[in-house]
Design an enzyme around this catalytic site. Structure first.
Site, PDB file in Angstrom:
ATOM      1  N   ASP A 382      36.736  39.720  60.502  1.00 57.68           N
ATOM      2  CA  ASP A 382      36.483  38.625  59.563  1.00 57.68           C
ATOM      3  C   ASP A 382      36.160  37.306  60.280  1.00 57.68           C
ATOM      4  OD1 ASP A 382      36.883  40.380  57.522  1.00 57.68           O
ATOM      5  OD2 ASP A 382      38.916  39.700  57.031  1.00 57.68           O
ATOM      6  N   HIS A 438      39.000  46.154  61.293  1.00 57.77           N
ATOM      7  CA  HIS A 438      39.331  47.000  60.145  1.00 57.77           C
ATOM      8  C   HIS A 438      38.067  47.486  59.446  1.00 57.77           C
ATOM      9  CE1 HIS A 438      38.934  42.899  58.494  1.00 57.77           C
ATOM     10  NE2 HIS A 438      38.480  43.515  57.404  1.00 57.77           N
ATOM     11  N   ARG A 448      37.548  51.539  42.472  1.00 58.56           N
ATOM     12  CA  ARG A 448      38.562  50.752  43.193  1.00 58.56           C
ATOM     13  C   ARG A 448      38.331  49.266  42.905  1.00 58.56           C
ATOM     14  NH1 ARG A 448      38.618  48.003  48.290  1.00 58.56           N
ATOM     15  NH2 ARG A 448      40.474  48.384  49.585  1.00 58.56           N
TER      16      ARG A 448
END
Length: 469
Positions: A382, A438, A448
């Site tokens: 990120d 990740h 989802r």
């Protein structure tokens, strides 16, 4: 030349007149024609062996006749006695008769020689209708003194009254023996067991592959948080990366302790359900052609087809029919709770953290990606992707294995991966540097829902909460 009968043999007792006729070398007396004379005089044929293995009777002794040169019974090999009535019934019948006896089961054995007491073939009448003669030996074509040619022995002779050897062999092959049947049965059972073993191993292998697909294909070795667990606070500290050194540092906020945490006690499942309904109403206005759609209430970004639109400008006043002030208030309260949770875990003052962009709802299903924006499953950092990020959090709004399959959050550590299984109301948070590389597994079925809320330490990158206008 007339044939004389019977020849004399030691120990043979005959009627007187027949003995006299024989001793005088005369034919049988006409006053009492014997069976043998009758057979000879009626058709001119000497009594012969029949094809079914019978021998004509010898001179009568009472009700029985003795076959010269034999010791066995009448119907068996080696000569013997036969009933005179049976021989009498064949009078005048020379069909199927063979002049001289030959070897074989069920035939009389007697050589045509003076010692045997039987007339030779040459002494038979010249004309014997229906009584074929045995062929004589073929002349020897070899010159005198030449060695004998090797003799080829014929195949075994089939017993009388039975099928030829080749036919019996075919019958034997058509009807396998019990041993062969047992072997065939064993082979059939063996093939069945092999087939069952193959199907069983295939099922096991398929199950392992399916489990591998469900559990992820990236070498997962540890589940950090299972969907069935209700976690109070779980925190794992990891060494910080150097990513933060290339950015301006803010004392009391820039991470000096890095890690990741999970909690299920900050946002209730009822609150998560209400926040999910906000996301569903907003995403119903658009939606990506691929599998991933986003809604950003701060900037108004909404996925529509292969592009993004600003829903506030695109729909105008219609937004007030979709959302309410209460919806925005629920959103603000959830953001504040998450901010305080992160600050407490890393030992920060909440006021030193600022909400930053992008902060958005996400809806992911198993639809194939149409653009790069739909490819959410790639590993990323990120802080590298969004330079303003210092702390990242996710609030899950649906349940893993109940609402969807796949879609787990995976921390990709060196030598081991650790996963977080989504659960409605669960908060997962972590520092945004490369210490927390990740990815998200591909969603295999279902839908989802989640919301990403990020914070920065730089007030220049901070944004305010969305407001209902």
């Amino acid at each position: 030349m007339p044939v004389r009968w019977p020849p004399r043999q030691p120990g043979l007792s005959l009627p007187e007149e027949e003995t006299q006729g024989s001793a005088a070398g005369r034919p049988f007396p006409a006053s009492r024609p014997s069976l043998h004379q009758s057979l000879l005089s009626s058709n001119g044929c000497w009594p012969c062996q029949r094809s079914e293995g019978w021998w004509p009777p010898a001179p009568a002794v009472g009700r029985w006749g003795l076959v010269p040169g034999g010791r066995g019974r009448g119907r068996t090999g080696g000569g013997g006695r036969v009933r005179l009535e049976e021989a009498e019934s064949r009078r005048g019948d020379c069909s199927g008769l063979i002049p001289l006896p030959g070897p074989g089961r069920g035939r009389a054995r007697a050589a045509a020689s003076p010692q045997s007491g039987w007339p030779s073939e040459a002494s038979l009448p010249a004309a014997c209708p229906g009584c074929p003669r045995a062929p004589g030996p073929a002349p020897d074509p070899r010159p005198p003194g030449a060695p004998m040619a090797p003799q080829r022995r014929g195949g075994p002779r089939a017993p009388d009254g039975g099928a030829p050897t080749a036919e019996r062999e075919r019958q034997r092959r058509r009807r396998p023996s019990s041993v062969k049947k047992g072997r065939l049965l064993q082979e059939s059972l063996r093939q069945k067991w092999l087939k069952a073993a193959f199907l069983g191993s295939s099922a096991i292998l398929g199950g392992l592959l399916l489990w591998s697909c469900v559990s992820g294909d990236d070498g997962v070795t540890e589940v950090l948080a299972q969907q069935s667990e209700v976690l109070q606070d779980r925190f794992i500290e990891v060494p910080c990366s150097e990513d933060y050194d290339s950015h301006k540092r803010f004392e009391g906020c820039t991470p000096r302790m890095c890690g990741r945490g999970v909690t299920d006690t900050v946002i209730t499942r009822e609150e998560a359900e209400r926040i999910r309904r906000i996301a569903e109403r907003g995403l119903a206005l658009g939606g990506s052609d691929g599998g991933a759609s986003i809604l950003d209430l701060h900037s108004g970004a909404l996925s529509v087809g292969k592009h993004f639109v600003n829903l506030y400008r695109y729909f105008g006043d219609k937004i007030q029919e979709i959302f309410s002030e209460e919806d925005f208030q629920i959103y603000r309260e959830a953001r504040q709770k998450i901010q305080h949770t992160i600050a407490r875990a890393f030992g920060l003052r909440p006021s030193s953290m600022y909400l930053t962009k992008p902060t958005f709802f996400s809806r992911i299903n198993n639809t194939a990606a149409k653009t790069t924006h739909d490819e959410y499953w790639h590993p990323h950092i990120d802080k590298v992707t969004y330079g303003s990020f210092d702390y990242t959090s996710l609030l899950y709004l649906s349940d893993y294995t109940e609402d969807f399959g796949g879609g787990r959050f995976v921390f990709m550590d060196e030598g081991a991966n650790r996963t977080v299984e989504p659960r409605a109301g669960r908060i997962s948070f972590f520092t945004s540097g490369s210490e927390n590389l990740h990815r998200v597994e591909k969603v295999r079925w279902g839908t989802r829902f989640a919301i990403t809320i990020s914070f920065t330490c730089n007030p220049d990158h901070g944004i305010g909460d969305p407001a209902f206008t």
